[in-house]
Scaffold this active site. Structure first.
Site, PDB file in Angstrom:
ATOM      1  N   LYS A 173       0.804  -1.194  -0.107  1.00 53.80           N
ATOM      2  CA  LYS A 173      -0.048   0.158   0.141  1.00 53.80           C
ATOM      3  C   LYS A 173       0.946   1.238  -0.090  1.00 53.80           C
ATOM      4  O   LYS A 173       0.590   2.123  -0.696  1.00 53.80           O
ATOM      5  CB  LYS A 173      -1.034   0.023   1.282  1.00 53.80           C
ATOM      6  CG  LYS A 173      -1.958   1.226   1.238  1.00 53.80           C
ATOM      7  CD  LYS A 173      -2.597   1.203   2.395  1.00 53.80           C
ATOM      8  CE  LYS A 173      -3.497   2.502   2.473  1.00 53.80           C
ATOM      9  NZ  LYS A 173      -4.467   2.728   3.525  1.00 53.80           N
ATOM     10  N   GLU A 179      10.822  -4.547   4.145  1.00 53.89           N
ATOM     11  CA  GLU A 179      10.875  -5.921   3.728  1.00 53.89           C
ATOM     12  C   GLU A 179      10.431  -6.074   2.092  1.00 53.89           C
ATOM     13  O   GLU A 179      11.121  -6.705   1.569  1.00 53.89           O
ATOM     14  CB  GLU A 179       9.915  -6.787   4.542  1.00 53.89           C
ATOM     15  CG  GLU A 179      10.258  -7.102   5.862  1.00 53.89           C
ATOM     16  CD  GLU A 179       9.644  -5.981   7.013  1.00 53.89           C
ATOM     17  OE1 GLU A 179       9.577  -4.711   6.417  1.00 53.89           O
ATOM     18  OE2 GLU A 179       9.371  -6.031   7.965  1.00 53.89           O
ATOM     19  N   GLY A 234      -4.435  -1.799   4.653  1.00 51.95           N
ATOM     20  CA  GLY A 234      -3.593  -3.018   4.270  1.00 51.95           C
ATOM     21  C   GLY A 234      -4.380  -4.259   4.455  1.00 51.95           C
ATOM     22  O   GLY A 234      -4.557  -5.187   3.639  1.00 51.95           O
ATOM     23  N   ARG A 235      -4.872  -4.424   5.811  1.00 53.29           N
ATOM     24  CA  ARG A 235      -5.428  -5.654   6.387  1.00 53.29           C
ATOM     25  C   ARG A 235      -6.657  -5.815   5.680  1.00 53.29           C
ATOM     26  O   ARG A 235      -7.529  -6.980   5.879  1.00 53.29           O
ATOM     27  CB  ARG A 235      -5.433  -5.729   7.823  1.00 53.29           C
ATOM     28  CG  ARG A 235      -6.132  -4.578   8.302  1.00 53.29           C
ATOM     29  CD  ARG A 235      -5.883  -4.595  10.099  1.00 53.29           C
ATOM     30  NE  ARG A 235      -6.315  -3.283  10.736  1.00 53.29           N
ATOM     31  CZ  ARG A 235      -5.687  -2.302  10.809  1.00 53.29           C
ATOM     32  NH1 ARG A 235      -4.322  -2.118  10.184  1.00 53.29           N
ATOM     33  NH2 ARG A 235      -6.255  -1.091  11.536  1.00 53.29           N
ATOM     34  N   GLU A 320      -4.397  -6.146  14.929  1.00 54.71           N
ATOM     35  CA  GLU A 320      -3.803  -4.734  14.473  1.00 54.71           C
ATOM     36  C   GLU A 320      -5.007  -3.884  14.411  1.00 54.71           C
ATOM     37  O   GLU A 320      -5.060  -2.603  14.568  1.00 54.71           O
ATOM     38  CB  GLU A 320      -3.256  -4.824  13.099  1.00 54.71           C
ATOM     39  CG  GLU A 320      -2.427  -3.720  12.429  1.00 54.71           C
ATOM     40  CD  GLU A 320      -1.755  -3.796  11.404  1.00 54.71           C
ATOM     41  OE1 GLU A 320      -0.511  -4.364  11.453  1.00 54.71           O
ATOM     42  OE2 GLU A 320      -2.063  -3.877  10.167  1.00 54.71           O
ATOM     43  N   HIS A 350      -4.541 -31.907  18.913  1.00 51.41           N
ATOM     44  CA  HIS A 350      -3.255 -32.534  19.321  1.00 51.41           C
ATOM     45  C   HIS A 350      -2.126 -31.626  19.746  1.00 51.41           C
ATOM     46  O   HIS A 350      -1.189 -32.274  19.754  1.00 51.41           O
ATOM     47  CB  HIS A 350      -2.858 -33.661  18.137  1.00 51.41           C
ATOM     48  CG  HIS A 350      -3.903 -34.571  17.749  1.00 51.41           C
ATOM     49  ND1 HIS A 350      -4.128 -35.664  18.431  1.00 51.41           N
ATOM     50  CD2 HIS A 350      -4.909 -34.508  16.742  1.00 51.41           C
ATOM     51  CE1 HIS A 350      -5.265 -36.541  17.890  1.00 51.41           C
ATOM     52  NE2 HIS A 350      -5.660 -35.515  16.961  1.00 51.41           N
ATOM     53  N   LYS A 462       9.709   0.188  13.746  1.00 46.79           N
ATOM     54  CA  LYS A 462      10.266   0.422  12.575  1.00 46.79           C
ATOM     55  C   LYS A 462      11.410   1.602  12.679  1.00 46.79           C
ATOM     56  O   LYS A 462      12.296   1.466  12.191  1.00 46.79           O
ATOM     57  CB  LYS A 462       9.225   0.812  11.588  1.00 46.79           C
ATOM     58  CG  LYS A 462       8.379  -0.375  11.112  1.00 46.79           C
ATOM     59  CD  LYS A 462       7.491  -0.079  10.069  1.00 46.79           C
ATOM     60  CE  LYS A 462       6.162  -0.979  10.085  1.00 46.79           C
ATOM     61  NZ  LYS A 462       5.148  -0.292   8.938  1.00 46.79           N
TER      62      LYS A 462
HETATM   63  O1  LIG Z   1       1.292  -2.608   2.314  1.00 47.15           O
HETATM   64  P1  LIG Z   1       2.401  -1.932   3.115  1.00 47.15           P
HETATM   65  O2  LIG Z   1       2.402  -0.654   2.899  1.00 47.15           O
HETATM   66  O3  LIG Z   1       3.634  -2.737   2.390  1.00 47.15           O
HETATM   67  O4  LIG Z   1       2.456  -2.430   4.468  1.00 47.15           O
HETATM   68  C1  LIG Z   1       2.438  -3.814   4.926  1.00 47.15           C
HETATM   69  C2  LIG Z   1       1.715  -4.125   6.360  1.00 47.15           C
HETATM   70  O5  LIG Z   1       2.571  -3.363   7.225  1.00 47.15           O
HETATM   71  C3  LIG Z   1       1.748  -2.756   8.064  1.00 47.15           C
HETATM   72  O6  LIG Z   1       1.750  -1.469   7.984  1.00 47.15           O
HETATM   73  C4  LIG Z   1       2.282  -2.937   9.544  1.00 47.15           C
HETATM   74  O7  LIG Z   1       3.733  -2.512   9.757  1.00 47.15           O
HETATM   75  C5  LIG Z   1       0.402  -3.329   8.134  1.00 47.15           C
HETATM   76  O8  LIG Z   1      -0.434  -2.392   8.471  1.00 47.15           O
HETATM   77  C6  LIG Z   1       0.327  -3.358   6.454  1.00 47.15           C
HETATM   78  O9  LIG Z   1      -0.470  -4.393   5.997  1.00 47.15           O
END
Ligand SMILES: O=P(O)(O)OC[C@H]1O[C@](O)(CO)[C@@H](O)[C@@H]1O
Length: 498
Positions: A173, A179, A234-235, A320, A350, A462
């Site tokens: 987003k 990452e 995002g979620r 979240e 289990h 972060k």
């Molecule tokens: O889609 P992006 O901006 O890379 O964010 C990834 C995820 O990181 C977060 O911002 C959490 O760090 C989430 O809310 C989001 O889904």
């Protein structure tokens, strides 16, 4: 066998919406208590909140914007007005582009979907969940999900993927998530090292983002960028082009069915009276367990292996969204999200069910079952019967408990659970299931007075990671504590650098 309440079904025990049955008989909530719960929901202006949410009001107060993911699955195409403008034409345009892309991708063997959190869980869950649905035809591409910055995941994927027939979708987003951008750079470098020309790399690279200029700056061609909007959290984004893998692997029609199931659940959420409204019933039942049993965690156990990713998706959705200590007014709140966990049954039995039965804490459980077996082969029917009988047996044992002379053998019982029964597992009911839980999370947020659509708490770590990374990069084992690195962390950096 009796629990506190006589367990003959009461008016609030069994409800059907979008062909899904929610049975709350083992919640052990009396008629009077249900009444009180719905009355509390009304006093908390829940019906007004639902309308505000679905009609595009700025319910995300801290970021002053709506949470309009429901528009992304509004297959009726009826106008959804946001700040005076209908958002549906731009949503429909993206649907058309997704559909067109499905027809363009011929000869693709591998798709590397790079994204994390909300840009990962939804499509990953859907790809897994629909993989074994007999009616759904798969195009047979290898769908690789790359989320972790740990190169183990990357290495695993790159040993399998064929670079000349790979497509890469960078999903973020913000397009600033470290990452994701680092993994994307690593995959581009791999394409280069594998001998692809810049033109071929450009052809392979796609992006899904709300930050189109960020994706362009990364090097993705404009016509390969699928936009979504800041009013999609995002979620809550699997309904946007973030769900592209679903359409690419299983066809646009399947993606549409996924949206249709969610849309059907939204209509139910908007129109059903609170007393018959599945997301609301599930939310108030949880609230009841918080008040009555002080519950601190709850579990979602899908008795369907295909839904093993569902609890992970749900963890982000619930924790979240609602893992907060202050309300919309900045004042401390009484309740917020319990810890959410789970995994597919019967495997989970289990593993940690011992704690459900005899641990000191009450942990409510959502047992999620699917009526139709995934296959009609005779052995599949027998397996499915055993799967379902385990699901029913666990709920019954938890509700009633068992007396014994030996304290070790006593089950206290009165452990609440829901049964959620899907008629079958397909794209439509998967969409409905996810939308049910999204709407439940929003309802809980409204009842707890939480803004469920921001996540300020994930930012601090972060920020702190940056100076720590720099210190690790220095290679020095004499790093001193400073404003952003405390004594403990400085010592740990020195240990790692030694
Ligand atoms: O889609 P992006 O901006 O890379 O964010 C990834 C995820 O990181 C977060 O911002 C959490 O760090 C989430 O809310 C989001 O889904």
């Amino acid at each position: 066998m009796q629990t506190e309440k006589n367990l003959s079904n009461t008016a609030h025990d069994s409800h059907v919406a979008v062909d899904m049955v929610l049975d709350t008989a083992y919640q052990n909530i009396s008629e009077a208590q249900w009444k009180e719960l719905f009355s509390f929901a009304r006093k908390s202006h829940l019906p007004e909140f639902i309308e505000d949410l679905l009609s595009g009001k700025h319910v995300n107060l801290s970021e002053d914007r709506p949470a309009l993911h429901s528009a992304l699955r509004n297959l009726s195409k009826s106008p959804v007005i946001l700040d005076g403008q209908d958002v549906m034409p731009s949503v429909i345009k993206v649907w058309q582009r997704i559909d067109a892309l499905c027809n363009q991708w011929v000869g693709v063997t591998d798709v590397i979907h790079i994204g994390i959190g909300g840009s990962d869980f939804g499509p990953r869950l859907a790809i897994e969940a629909l993989a074994h649905v007999p009616e759904i035809e798969s195009r047979g591409m290898r769908m690789h999900f790359l989320a972790n910055i740990d190169t183990a995941e990357l290495a695993r994927i790159l040993t399998k993927a064929l670079p000349h027939s790979t497509r890469v979708i960078i999903v973020s987003k913000s397009f600033t998530t470290l990452e994701t951008t680092m993994n994307a750079k690593a995959v581009v470098a791999w394409l280069k090292d594998s001998g692809l020309t810049q033109r071929q790399i450009n052809k392979a690279l796609f992006a899904v983002t709300a930050n189109v200029s960020g994706a362009k700056a990364f090097g993705v061609e404009e016509e390969h960028i699928f936009p979504f909007w800041d009013w999609v959290g995002g979620r809550y984004s699997v309904w946007s082009a973030v769900g592209l893998p679903i359409a690419l692997q299983y066809g646009f029609k399947t993606f549409e069915e996924f949206l249709a199931g969610a849309h059907a659940m939204d209509l139910h959420f908007r129109n059903a009276p609170l007393e018959e409204n599945l997301p609301v019933i599930m939310a108030v039942a949880l609230l009841h367990q918080q008040e009555k049993n002080g519950i601190k965690s709850y579990a979602a156990i899908p008795y369907a292996d295909a839904l093993d990713w569902f609890p992970k998706w749900l963890q982000q959705l619930d924790m979240e969204s609602n893992g907060k200590s202050v309300g919309k007014d900045g004042k401390p709140i009484k309740h917020s999200s319990p810890i959410v966990f789970g995994s597919a049954g019967s495997n989970a039995q289990h593993s940690y069910f011992q704690l459900f039965h005899q641990g000191p804490e009450v942990i409510p459980i959502d047992f999620i079952a699917v009526r139709k077996p995934m296959s009609d082969r005779p052995e599949a029917l027998a397996h499915h019967r055993i799967l379902l009988s385990n699901c029913l047996a666990q709920a019954q044992a938890l509700a009633h408990g068992k007396d014994a002379n030996n304290p070790n053998d006593v089950y206290p019982g009165k452990r609440p659970s829901n049964l959620l029964l899907l008629p079958e597992l397909n794209a439509f009911y998967l969409g409905a299931l996810l939308a049910l839980y999204e709407n439940r999370a929003a309802t809980l947020g409204a009842l707890w007075n939480i803004n469920s659509f921001d996540q300020p708490g994930v930012e601090y770590g972060k920020v702190l990671a940056k100076p720590i990374e720099k210190a690790l990069g220095s290679g020095s084992d004499h790093v001193e504590a400073n404003d952003s690195i405390d004594v403990v962390t400085a010592a740990r950096i020195n240990l790692l650098n030694s």
